[in-house]
Design a protein around this motif. Sequence first.
Motif, mmCIF file in Angstrom:
data_model
loop_
_atom_site.group_PDB
_atom_site.id
_atom_site.type_symbol
_atom_site.label_atom_id
_atom_site.label_comp_id
_atom_site.label_asym_id
_atom_site.label_seq_id
_atom_site.Cartn_x
_atom_site.Cartn_y
_atom_site.Cartn_z
ATOM 1 N N TYR A 11 -8.244 66.161 -43.343
ATOM 2 C CA TYR A 11 -8.978 65.647 -44.437
ATOM 3 C C TYR A 11 -9.455 64.075 -44.205
ATOM 4 O O TYR A 11 -10.578 63.684 -44.950
ATOM 5 C CB TYR A 11 -8.096 65.576 -45.888
ATOM 6 C CG TYR A 11 -7.533 67.033 -46.002
ATOM 7 C CD1 TYR A 11 -8.197 68.349 -45.965
ATOM 8 C CD2 TYR A 11 -6.123 67.081 -46.003
ATOM 9 C CE1 TYR A 11 -7.870 69.384 -46.340
ATOM 10 C CE2 TYR A 11 -5.530 68.724 -46.405
ATOM 11 C CZ TYR A 11 -6.236 69.393 -46.401
ATOM 12 O OH TYR A 11 -5.762 70.892 -46.560
ATOM 13 N N ILE A 181 -3.777 68.680 -50.290
ATOM 14 C CA ILE A 181 -5.174 68.002 -50.855
ATOM 15 C C ILE A 181 -4.589 66.992 -51.764
ATOM 16 O O ILE A 181 -5.135 65.688 -51.901
ATOM 17 C CB ILE A 181 -6.022 68.838 -51.381
ATOM 18 C CG1 ILE A 181 -6.663 69.708 -50.132
ATOM 19 C CG2 ILE A 181 -6.898 68.268 -52.169
ATOM 20 C CD1 ILE A 181 -7.796 70.621 -50.622
ATOM 21 N N ARG A 185 -5.258 62.766 -51.556
ATOM 22 C CA ARG A 185 -5.796 62.140 -52.627
ATOM 23 C C ARG A 185 -5.234 60.855 -52.760
ATOM 24 O O ARG A 185 -5.828 59.872 -53.037
ATOM 25 C CB ARG A 185 -6.447 63.078 -53.811
ATOM 26 C CG ARG A 185 -7.606 63.935 -53.724
ATOM 27 C CD ARG A 185 -7.809 64.823 -54.631
ATOM 28 N NE ARG A 185 -8.809 65.514 -54.735
ATOM 29 C CZ ARG A 185 -8.875 66.741 -55.210
ATOM 30 N NH1 ARG A 185 -7.829 67.447 -55.720
ATOM 31 N NH2 ARG A 185 -10.076 67.571 -54.898
ATOM 32 N N LEU A 201 -12.856 61.618 -48.225
ATOM 33 C CA LEU A 201 -11.992 62.745 -47.980
ATOM 34 C C LEU A 201 -13.109 63.689 -47.330
ATOM 35 O O LEU A 201 -13.924 64.266 -48.286
ATOM 36 C CB LEU A 201 -11.160 63.341 -49.284
ATOM 37 C CG LEU A 201 -9.917 62.449 -49.329
ATOM 38 C CD1 LEU A 201 -9.128 63.082 -50.568
ATOM 39 C CD2 LEU A 201 -8.877 62.244 -48.317
ATOM 40 N N GLN A 202 -12.670 64.572 -46.276
ATOM 41 C CA GLN A 202 -13.170 65.795 -46.106
ATOM 42 C C GLN A 202 -12.865 66.743 -46.361
ATOM 43 O O GLN A 202 -11.837 67.561 -45.650
ATOM 44 C CB GLN A 202 -13.358 65.480 -44.331
ATOM 45 C CG GLN A 202 -13.918 64.346 -43.871
ATOM 46 C CD GLN A 202 -15.522 64.207 -44.094
ATOM 47 O OE1 GLN A 202 -16.317 65.095 -44.246
ATOM 48 N NE2 GLN A 202 -15.829 63.082 -44.684
ATOM 49 N N LEU A 203 -12.926 67.464 -47.716
ATOM 50 C CA LEU A 203 -12.192 68.485 -48.324
ATOM 51 C C LEU A 203 -13.043 70.011 -47.776
ATOM 52 O O LEU A 203 -14.174 69.860 -47.224
ATOM 53 C CB LEU A 203 -12.381 68.491 -49.767
ATOM 54 C CG LEU A 203 -11.401 67.239 -50.401
ATOM 55 C CD1 LEU A 203 -11.578 67.295 -51.847
ATOM 56 C CD2 LEU A 203 -10.276 67.191 -49.978
ATOM 57 N N ASP A 205 -15.118 72.896 -47.326
ATOM 58 C CA ASP A 205 -16.555 73.294 -47.778
ATOM 59 C C ASP A 205 -16.542 74.754 -48.030
ATOM 60 O O ASP A 205 -16.534 75.645 -47.171
ATOM 61 C CB ASP A 205 -17.606 72.847 -46.661
ATOM 62 C CG ASP A 205 -18.897 73.126 -47.128
ATOM 63 O OD1 ASP A 205 -19.385 73.520 -48.360
ATOM 64 O OD2 ASP A 205 -19.884 73.059 -46.287
ATOM 65 N N GLU A 273 -2.457 74.042 -49.405
ATOM 66 C CA GLU A 273 -3.317 73.079 -49.535
ATOM 67 C C GLU A 273 -3.957 72.654 -50.701
ATOM 68 O O GLU A 273 -3.963 71.654 -50.729
ATOM 69 C CB GLU A 273 -4.613 73.970 -48.513
ATOM 70 C CG GLU A 273 -5.751 73.173 -48.517
ATOM 71 C CD GLU A 273 -6.776 73.783 -47.524
ATOM 72 O OE1 GLU A 273 -7.331 73.014 -46.435
ATOM 73 O OE2 GLU A 273 -7.320 74.842 -47.954
ATOM 74 N N TYR A 274 -4.160 73.691 -51.530
ATOM 75 C CA TYR A 274 -4.732 73.348 -52.890
ATOM 76 C C TYR A 274 -3.536 73.270 -53.906
ATOM 77 O O TYR A 274 -4.040 72.661 -55.081
ATOM 78 C CB TYR A 274 -5.579 74.411 -53.329
ATOM 79 C CG TYR A 274 -6.921 74.461 -52.667
ATOM 80 C CD1 TYR A 274 -7.991 73.901 -53.292
ATOM 81 C CD2 TYR A 274 -7.242 75.014 -51.377
ATOM 82 C CE1 TYR A 274 -9.371 73.785 -52.892
ATOM 83 C CE2 TYR A 274 -8.607 75.082 -50.899
ATOM 84 C CZ TYR A 274 -9.508 74.323 -51.584
ATOM 85 O OH TYR A 274 -10.873 74.272 -51.132
ATOM 86 N N ARG A 391 -12.284 79.447 -50.790
ATOM 87 C CA ARG A 391 -11.744 79.309 -49.466
ATOM 88 C C ARG A 391 -11.150 80.081 -48.609
ATOM 89 O O ARG A 391 -10.996 80.378 -47.632
ATOM 90 C CB ARG A 391 -10.917 77.908 -49.917
ATOM 91 C CG ARG A 391 -10.206 77.579 -48.570
ATOM 92 C CD ARG A 391 -10.656 76.761 -47.574
ATOM 93 N NE ARG A 391 -9.921 76.036 -46.831
ATOM 94 C CZ ARG A 391 -10.033 75.630 -45.443
ATOM 95 N NH1 ARG A 391 -11.260 76.022 -44.874
ATOM 96 N NH2 ARG A 391 -9.141 74.825 -44.978
#
Length: 813
Positions: A11, A181, A185, A201-203, A205, A273-274, A391
């Motif tokens: 991320y 994630i 953050r 952050l590269q969350l 896509d 992840e989430y 996702r």
Amino acid sequence: MKISHNWLTTYFKIEHSHQEVSEMLTSIGLEIEGMEEIESIKGGLEGIVVGFVKECQKHPNADKLSLTKVDVGNGDDLQIVCGAPNVAQGQKVVVATIGTTLYTSEGEAFKIKKGKIRGEVSEGMICAEDELGLGNDHSGIIVLPEEVAVGTLAKDYYKVEKDVVYEIGLTPNRSDATAHIGVARDLAAYLKINHDYKEKLQLPDVSAFEVDDHSLNIEVSVENTEACPRYSGVAITGVQIGESPDWLKNRLNAIGVRPINNIVDITNFILHEYGQPLHAFDADQITDHKVIVKTLPEGTPFLSLDEVERKLSAEDLMICDGASNGMCIGGVFGGIKSGVSDQTNSIFLEAAHFNPIWIRRSSTRHLLRTDAAICFEKGSDPNITVEALKRAALLIKELAGGKISSDIIDIYPEPVKPKEIAVRYRQVERLIGVHISAKEIKEILEAMEMTIVSDDAEGLLVQVPTDKADVLREVDIIEEILRIYGFNKVPMPSQVQSAIVPIERPDKHDVFNKIGDLLSSNGFHEMMALSLTESRYYREVIAVEASELVFVNNTSNVHLDVMRPEMLLSGLEAVLRNQNRQNPDLKLYEFGKTYKNDGEGGYIEEEHLSLFVSGRQQAESWQSTDQEAGYYFLKAFVNNVLLRLGIGSFQQKMTQDDVWAYGLQYHRGPQVLVTFGKVQPGVLQKMGIKKAVYYADFHWGTILKALKKSKVKFTPLVKYPSIRRDLALVIENSIKFEDIVLIARKTGKKLLKETNLFDVYENAEQLGEGKKSYAVSFIFENPERTLKDKEVDKVMKQLIEKYESDLGAIIRR
């Protein structure tokens, strides 16, 4: 909770050391309880290289072994004895050289050594998959493609990944940090404020998500929107169940999640992840292709994934099919037929937001503490279900070849909106203790992705993301500001202020310590039982009216549902636990409280000291006797406790009830000081205790009141000798020693200092039926002069006359 360093770096770029990251996480409230360096393959394949089999022939002394010569790229050929049936000349193989450490499937290490096998030297080992931890195949050695260069390190060929895993002691309020994630953050916000970090952050896509066809339509109905405020789902067809790629297995293995298959692994990956649990249903197992979210009648049987049949509560939220058959306990655990199998080719993927209270109750009721349940209990973000579905669907298309075969179903009748909280600058300074500029406060909030709705000279209005279920008040926002600002930046005060507070006498803690020291020095062990206990004890063991019990809604341990109304049963649990672990000789004490309902909307809380003795008086030894601890053994300690506190005047009466088979009660009128005796055998039997137990219950509140009235007096040692006289009295069995003492006190008055029973003799043939003989000693002394025999004889004569007339005693001469 485990967090993978490598996973975090997907991320954003982390340039700090693992130790520095650990300290940062701890400083922002994600306390690191430990760090572990791990490898995707245990041992990292150190010492293992690619070799070429130059020669292969039968072992001269064993039919099933082969003798090989292997080139490993260092100029020296190795002679290796190999037992694999598929070894042959010209193969590229994986060789464990001498000194290499390998690990069994159970994790036990063994080192490769040079040795002889059936008379031939072996200088290494040609390996199979399972011997390297690459798989479970042991049918033969690994044969590599011809293009692999000899001497290549196995760790490079197999791309062994090293990682550091942080063990975070996640507190119950941190719903925003239940996954990678959320942690990323928080860490990125800290770096932006304290280390001038500029990157975003590269969350993941999910913009590529699109519906491929509408070949599988699943109808969803949510009947209980209180328990399930949001329910989202999507259908996917044409999936191929198989093994996950190495990158996905490495991610899951790093955090201690066992890979199963690509679909299940993806749902677990999204969870970590989430922080959004998913459930993949086999669509062919959903009757009528309909999903109903509702409760089922009390006692409905449900066969769960672990093949255990559970009886449902009417408050368990169930995900049911079109025939109202439970497919899974919502947010907690799946049913036996609900999950993905090797034959599955169509799935219905669920992402929901469940009420944390409902999940907590069901999870603890059925003792199912799953990762999903723990995540929902903390309060999942209701506004990420669709993103998490997209996702997961994209990953399934990539790794399992599926097609998205329905629109996303999203039942969300009352969307949860971000809270808006006013924050005053002066309140920030007052609570944190340092001045933080308005500009820096805004930067911190923006770094944490909190939107500033408006601001003025006094403060600002902040919009809180819905993943922060614990941030509800101004003070919560200020705590968030302080976390990122840095606790270590708040200076320690240069002065410490304290106040002298008078302590009420007697000092309760001082009394506790005195009696605790007394008992501990005499071989007692202090115990601390739970104040919570099971209500069934007071139906099945000791009868206590339900109206007197203080019931507790204990969602963590549903069987512990009342506060204890007495001290006995919690102590007997400790006795049972010790005796079941070969520790039968017990002397225990506990300072604790009991709780009862007063029947008028209030509660009665009382302090107690309890003593328990069972088994032998002393631990087994060649010098000790096998004498069992009994009633008089306990009585001696009860008297010693009162003597140590200076409480000497009280009445006593016999006691016998549902608790005590026999015993005594010391009291002052209606005020009970202590009750002690032998516990009823029936009570012990119901608790599963086989040995006799003797129990004393001090009413500590009454003891402390008695101490307030007691006065300490100093009496000098008597300089003049004392005189002892003994009597042997034959009396009726019904006469108590206390009756003898009472007459002695009235008759001896100031001269009699002590009366002691030193022998009891019972023999019906010699003494008569119902008779016993007491041998009693009397100690006389005068603090002002030496006593004369005539004075003592006079008192003894009066005593004999009293015993004969009042007690019908026969004096043995």
